[in-house]
Design a protein around this motif. Structure first.
Motif, PDB file in Angstrom:
ATOM      1  N   VAL A  45       0.842  -1.201   0.000  1.00 47.35           N
ATOM      2  CA  VAL A  45       0.000   0.000   0.000  1.00 47.35           C
ATOM      3  C   VAL A  45       0.876   1.249   0.000  1.00 47.35           C
ATOM      4  N   GLN A  46       1.903   1.239   0.830  1.00 45.48           N
ATOM      5  CA  GLN A  46       2.792   2.400   0.913  1.00 45.48           C
ATOM      6  C   GLN A  46       3.500   2.638  -0.415  1.00 45.48           C
ATOM      7  N   LYS A  47       4.038   1.586  -1.008  1.00 44.17           N
ATOM      8  CA  LYS A  47       4.784   1.724  -2.266  1.00 44.17           C
ATOM      9  C   LYS A  47       3.857   2.145  -3.414  1.00 44.17           C
ATOM     10  N   SER A  48       2.668   1.544  -3.473  1.00 41.99           N
ATOM     11  CA  SER A  48       1.755   1.919  -4.555  1.00 41.99           C
ATOM     12  C   SER A  48       1.305   3.376  -4.406  1.00 41.99           C
ATOM     13  N   ALA A  49       1.186   3.842  -3.174  1.00 44.43           N
ATOM     14  CA  ALA A  49       0.833   5.251  -2.952  1.00 44.43           C
ATOM     15  C   ALA A  49       1.954   6.166  -3.436  1.00 44.43           C
ATOM     16  N   GLN A  50       3.211   5.741  -3.235  1.00 44.79           N
ATOM     17  CA  GLN A  50       4.339   6.536  -3.737  1.00 44.79           C
ATOM     18  C   GLN A  50       4.312   6.626  -5.255  1.00 44.79           C
ATOM     19  N   GLU A  51       3.895   5.539  -5.894  1.00 44.65           N
ATOM     20  CA  GLU A  51       3.794   5.549  -7.351  1.00 44.65           C
ATOM     21  C   GLU A  51       2.648   6.442  -7.812  1.00 44.65           C
ATOM     22  N   LEU A  52       1.563   6.447  -7.056  1.00 39.45           N
ATOM     23  CA  LEU A  52       0.353   7.181  -7.435  1.00 39.45           C
ATOM     24  C   LEU A  52       0.474   8.684  -7.215  1.00 39.45           C
ATOM     25  N   LEU A  53       0.981   9.071  -6.059  1.00 38.50           N
ATOM     26  CA  LEU A  53       1.010  10.485  -5.680  1.00 38.50           C
ATOM     27  C   LEU A  53       2.334  11.123  -6.072  1.00 38.50           C
ATOM     28  N   VAL A  54       2.258  12.161  -6.862  1.00 44.82           N
ATOM     29  CA  VAL A  54       3.448  12.872  -7.320  1.00 44.82           C
ATOM     30  C   VAL A  54       3.382  14.280  -6.752  1.00 44.82           C
ATOM     31  N   ILE A  55       4.437  14.661  -6.032  1.00 45.59           N
ATOM     32  CA  ILE A  55       4.509  16.017  -5.485  1.00 45.59           C
ATOM     33  C   ILE A  55       5.564  16.772  -6.268  1.00 45.59           C
ATOM     34  N   GLY A  56       5.118  17.804  -6.959  1.00 42.37           N
ATOM     35  CA  GLY A  56       6.013  18.601  -7.785  1.00 42.37           C
ATOM     36  C   GLY A  56       6.920  19.501  -6.970  1.00 42.37           C
ATOM     37  N   LYS A  57       7.872  20.133  -7.620  1.00 40.73           N
ATOM     38  CA  LYS A  57       8.822  21.024  -6.949  1.00 40.73           C
ATOM     39  C   LYS A  57       8.127  22.195  -6.273  1.00 40.73           C
ATOM     40  N   ASN A  58       6.984  22.590  -6.832  1.00 38.28           N
ATOM     41  CA  ASN A  58       6.233  23.700  -6.245  1.00 38.28           C
ATOM     42  C   ASN A  58       5.281  23.236  -5.136  1.00 38.28           C
ATOM     43  N   GLY A  59       5.334  21.940  -4.795  1.00 36.20           N
ATOM     44  CA  GLY A  59       4.488  21.406  -3.738  1.00 36.20           C
ATOM     45  C   GLY A  59       3.114  20.964  -4.206  1.00 36.20           C
ATOM     46  N   GLU A  60       2.852  21.168  -5.491  1.00 36.21           N
ATOM     47  CA  GLU A  60       1.559  20.765  -6.030  1.00 36.21           C
ATOM     48  C   GLU A  60       1.509  19.244  -6.192  1.00 36.21           C
ATOM     49  N   MET A  61       0.381  18.662  -5.821  1.00 35.81           N
ATOM     50  CA  MET A  61       0.226  17.215  -5.881  1.00 35.81           C
ATOM     51  C   MET A  61      -0.587  16.821  -7.106  1.00 35.81           C
ATOM     52  N   SER A  62      -0.166  15.718  -7.751  1.00 35.46           N
ATOM     53  CA  SER A  62      -0.927  15.181  -8.873  1.00 35.46           C
ATOM     54  C   SER A  62      -0.915  13.662  -8.770  1.00 35.46           C
ATOM     55  N   LEU A  63      -1.755  13.031  -9.578  1.00 35.23           N
ATOM     56  CA  LEU A  63      -1.858  11.578  -9.586  1.00 35.23           C
ATOM     57  C   LEU A  63      -1.217  11.026 -10.851  1.00 35.23           C
ATOM     58  N   ASP A  64      -0.427   9.963 -10.695  1.00 30.77           N
ATOM     59  CA  ASP A  64       0.169   9.271 -11.829  1.00 30.77           C
ATOM     60  C   ASP A  64      -0.471   7.882 -11.904  1.00 30.77           C
ATOM     61  N   LEU A  65      -1.610   7.815 -12.565  1.00 32.77           N
ATOM     62  CA  LEU A  65      -2.343   6.552 -12.656  1.00 32.77           C
ATOM     63  C   LEU A  65      -1.579   5.499 -13.440  1.00 32.77           C
ATOM     64  N   GLU A  66      -0.844   5.909 -14.453  1.00 29.77           N
ATOM     65  CA  GLU A  66      -0.063   4.949 -15.226  1.00 29.77           C
ATOM     66  C   GLU A  66       0.964   4.245 -14.332  1.00 29.77           C
ATOM     67  N   ALA A  67       1.700   5.013 -13.529  1.00 32.74           N
ATOM     68  CA  ALA A  67       2.702   4.420 -12.638  1.00 32.74           C
ATOM     69  C   ALA A  67       2.038   3.505 -11.607  1.00 32.74           C
ATOM     70  N   TYR A  68       0.878   3.933 -11.088  1.00 31.00           N
ATOM     71  CA  TYR A  68       0.159   3.103 -10.122  1.00 31.00           C
ATOM     72  C   TYR A  68      -0.214   1.749 -10.729  1.00 31.00           C
ATOM     73  N   TRP A  69      -0.842   1.767 -11.905  1.00 29.17           N
ATOM     74  CA  TRP A  69      -1.301   0.520 -12.514  1.00 29.17           C
ATOM     75  C   TRP A  69      -0.136  -0.348 -12.968  1.00 29.17           C
ATOM     76  N   LYS A  70       0.957   0.262 -13.412  1.00 30.51           N
ATOM     77  CA  LYS A  70       2.149  -0.532 -13.738  1.00 30.51           C
ATOM     78  C   LYS A  70       2.634  -1.271 -12.495  1.00 30.51           C
ATOM     79  N   TYR A  71       2.659  -0.562 -11.380  1.00 31.51           N
ATOM     80  CA  TYR A  71       3.072  -1.200 -10.122  1.00 31.51           C
ATOM     81  C   TYR A  71       2.117  -2.340  -9.770  1.00 31.51           C
ATOM     82  N   ALA A  72       0.822  -2.070  -9.851  1.00 30.30           N
ATOM     83  CA  ALA A  72      -0.178  -3.087  -9.495  1.00 30.30           C
ATOM     84  C   ALA A  72      -0.062  -4.321 -10.386  1.00 30.30           C
ATOM     85  N   PHE A  73       0.014  -4.118 -11.694  1.00 30.36           N
ATOM     86  CA  PHE A  73       0.074  -5.248 -12.633  1.00 30.36           C
ATOM     87  C   PHE A  73       1.359  -6.053 -12.467  1.00 30.36           C
ATOM     88  N   THR A  74       2.473  -5.376 -12.200  1.00 30.49           N
ATOM     89  CA  THR A  74       3.750  -6.084 -12.146  1.00 30.49           C
ATOM     90  C   THR A  74       4.069  -6.654 -10.765  1.00 30.49           C
TER      91      THR A  74
END
Length: 123
Positions: A45-74
């Motif tokens: 859960v912790q690792k998949s959350a790291q893949e999912l949540l991306v915090i930019g240099k300006n502190g803005e948060m976004s979601l990386d669904l591709e990285a999350y699903w790659k982690y889940a599938f693999t």
């Protein structure tokens, strides 16, 4: 008076299940593929959350669904019938990938687990 709580009789209840769950995934009207997914752990859960949540240099948060699903599938899919390599799993047609994703913990489920709700998603 302090109530004495019974001790846990064995450790199996504490550990993620080592067995695989079998899922039949419809490919078309009369064909299925089989996916075996493992139970996920606290650290998954912790690792998949790291893949999912991306915090930019300006502190803005976004979601990386591709990285999350790659982690889940693999990491959570143990094997398939017919046998698919990791690269083949990541190269599935969209509708097949979507059907497989439906049997794995979703990003929303992982978000709930991060908040302490480990009763969802078979974890």
């Amino acid at each position: 008076m302090v109530r004495q709580m019974p001790k846990l009789p064995n450790k199996e209840i504490l550990l993620r299940q080592q067995n695989e769950k079998r899922h039949e995934i419809p490919v078309d009207d009369d064909t299925v593929m089989v996916v075996y997914a493992r139970d996920i752990s606290f650290f998954d859960v912790q690792k998949s959350a790291q893949e999912l949540l991306v915090i930019g240099k300006n502190g803005e948060m976004s979601l990386d669904l591709e990285a999350y699903w790659k982690y889940a599938f693999t990491n959570w899919i143990v094997r398939t019938e017919p046998e698919l390599s990791t690269s083949e799993l990541l190269d599935l047609k969209g509708h097949i990938g979507q059907r497989i994703a439906a049997v794995l913990p979703s990003p929303e489920t992982v978000g709930k687990m991060l908040q302490g709700d480990f009763t969802k998603g078979g974890a």
